[in-house]
Write a protein that holds these residues in place. Sequence first.
Motif, PDB file in Angstrom:
ATOM      1  N   PHE A  69       0.830  -1.206   0.000  1.00 11.67           N
ATOM      2  CA  PHE A  69       0.000   0.000   0.000  1.00 11.67           C
ATOM      3  C   PHE A  69       0.867   1.259   0.000  1.00 11.67           C
ATOM      4  O   PHE A  69       0.609   2.205  -0.759  1.00 11.67           O
ATOM      5  N   VAL A  70       1.921   1.276   0.812  1.00  9.18           N
ATOM      6  CA  VAL A  70       2.831   2.426   0.843  1.00  9.18           C
ATOM      7  C   VAL A  70       3.526   2.585  -0.501  1.00  9.18           C
ATOM      8  O   VAL A  70       3.642   3.696  -1.029  1.00  9.18           O
ATOM      9  N   TYR A  71       3.979   1.481  -1.085  1.00  7.95           N
ATOM     10  CA  TYR A  71       4.632   1.533  -2.398  1.00  7.95           C
ATOM     11  C   TYR A  71       3.673   2.060  -3.457  1.00  7.95           C
ATOM     12  O   TYR A  71       4.057   2.853  -4.311  1.00  7.95           O
ATOM     13  N   THR A  72       2.425   1.631  -3.387  1.00  8.20           N
ATOM     14  CA  THR A  72       1.415   2.093  -4.342  1.00  8.20           C
ATOM     15  C   THR A  72       1.224   3.599  -4.235  1.00  8.20           C
ATOM     16  O   THR A  72       1.128   4.288  -5.254  1.00  8.20           O
ATOM     17  N   LEU A  73       1.179   4.104  -3.027  1.00  4.32           N
ATOM     18  CA  LEU A  73       1.006   5.545  -2.840  1.00  4.32           C
ATOM     19  C   LEU A  73       2.217   6.343  -3.319  1.00  4.32           C
ATOM     20  O   LEU A  73       2.063   7.437  -3.863  1.00  4.32           O
ATOM     21  N   LEU A  74       3.410   5.804  -3.134  1.00  2.81           N
ATOM     22  CA  LEU A  74       4.615   6.556  -3.479  1.00  2.81           C
ATOM     23  C   LEU A  74       5.009   6.476  -4.953  1.00  2.81           C
ATOM     24  O   LEU A  74       5.403   7.482  -5.540  1.00  2.81           O
ATOM     25  N   PHE A  75       4.926   5.298  -5.544  1.00  2.16           N
ATOM     26  CA  PHE A  75       5.563   5.095  -6.838  1.00  2.16           C
ATOM     27  C   PHE A  75       4.632   4.788  -8.010  1.00  2.16           C
ATOM     28  O   PHE A  75       5.012   5.008  -9.149  1.00  2.16           O
ATOM     29  N   MET A  76       3.475   4.235  -7.765  1.00  2.00           N
ATOM     30  CA  MET A  76       2.650   3.778  -8.882  1.00  2.00           C
ATOM     31  C   MET A  76       1.794   4.896  -9.464  1.00  2.00           C
ATOM     32  O   MET A  76       1.157   5.635  -8.722  1.00  2.00           O
ATOM     33  N   PRO A  77       1.776   4.978 -10.789  1.00  2.00           N
ATOM     34  CA  PRO A  77       0.838   5.909 -11.414  1.00  2.00           C
ATOM     35  C   PRO A  77      -0.592   5.407 -11.244  1.00  2.00           C
ATOM     36  O   PRO A  77      -0.838   4.220 -11.025  1.00  2.00           O
ATOM     37  N   SER A  78      -1.518   6.307 -11.320  1.00  2.00           N
ATOM     38  CA  SER A  78      -2.916   5.959 -11.033  1.00  2.00           C
ATOM     39  C   SER A  78      -3.555   5.064 -12.093  1.00  2.00           C
ATOM     40  O   SER A  78      -4.564   4.420 -11.829  1.00  2.00           O
ATOM     41  N   GLU A  79      -2.997   4.993 -13.272  1.00  2.00           N
ATOM     42  CA  GLU A  79      -3.638   4.230 -14.339  1.00  2.00           C
ATOM     43  C   GLU A  79      -3.205   2.766 -14.421  1.00  2.00           C
ATOM     44  O   GLU A  79      -3.627   2.052 -15.323  1.00  2.00           O
ATOM     45  N   VAL A  80      -2.391   2.289 -13.497  1.00  2.00           N
ATOM     46  CA  VAL A  80      -1.976   0.887 -13.547  1.00  2.00           C
ATOM     47  C   VAL A  80      -3.061  -0.013 -12.989  1.00  2.00           C
ATOM     48  O   VAL A  80      -3.892   0.403 -12.194  1.00  2.00           O
ATOM     49  N   GLY A  81      -3.027  -1.254 -13.394  1.00  2.00           N
ATOM     50  CA  GLY A  81      -4.057  -2.206 -12.996  1.00  2.00           C
ATOM     51  C   GLY A  81      -3.707  -2.985 -11.750  1.00  2.00           C
ATOM     52  O   GLY A  81      -2.655  -2.815 -11.133  1.00  2.00           O
ATOM     53  N   PHE A  82      -4.615  -3.888 -11.404  1.00  2.00           N
ATOM     54  CA  PHE A  82      -4.467  -4.690 -10.197  1.00  2.00           C
ATOM     55  C   PHE A  82      -3.335  -5.693 -10.323  1.00  2.00           C
ATOM     56  O   PHE A  82      -2.711  -6.039  -9.331  1.00  2.00           O
ATOM     57  N   SER A  83      -3.040  -6.154 -11.531  1.00  2.00           N
ATOM     58  CA  SER A  83      -1.965  -7.134 -11.697  1.00  2.00           C
ATOM     59  C   SER A  83      -0.611  -6.540 -11.328  1.00  2.00           C
ATOM     60  O   SER A  83       0.266  -7.252 -10.841  1.00  2.00           O
ATOM     61  N   TYR A  84      -0.440  -5.245 -11.520  1.00  2.00           N
ATOM     62  CA  TYR A  84       0.799  -4.585 -11.133  1.00  2.00           C
ATOM     63  C   TYR A  84       0.944  -4.581  -9.614  1.00  2.00           C
ATOM     64  O   TYR A  84       2.031  -4.770  -9.088  1.00  2.00           O
ATOM     65  N   VAL A  85      -0.162  -4.403  -8.927  1.00  2.00           N
ATOM     66  CA  VAL A  85      -0.152  -4.433  -7.460  1.00  2.00           C
ATOM     67  C   VAL A  85       0.156  -5.846  -6.971  1.00  2.00           C
ATOM     68  O   VAL A  85       0.912  -6.033  -6.008  1.00  2.00           O
TER      69      VAL A  85
END
Length: 127
Positions: A23-39
């Motif tokens: 969750f922290v990594y998602t907030l810091l580094f992931m762009p908003s348009e990536v899908g669930f498979s990236y998570v």
Amino acid sequence: MRMFLPVFNYACMLILSVITTTFVYTLLFMPSEVGFSYVEMTSVLILIAYVIFAAPIQLVLHRHPKRFRSRDLLVYFIAAWLVCSALALWIDYGLVVFISYKVYLFSFCAALIYWVLDSVFLMKNRP
């Protein structure tokens, strides 16, 4: 059944650490348009990093256990920073990794999460 309690506590600690760090990594580094498979892939990679790097450190630190010891947090932070920096350099993030606050922030968050959950789940009955 008591013999499975340490395994259950370690599994709970590891799962909660991976979920929170993802969750922290998602907030810091992931762009908003990536899908669930990236998570999903990110959480698997974080799980592998925790098992390969944090678990051996944890075994060494548990020789003289003490709850919420700041020295343990420092050791976890240094290890997390080394792993994050090495991975960032490996995936061609460049030398900007050493001046980017996000790498330091993520390393500290990953270490803090693991340290807190380690102290809560695995050192319950210890002083």
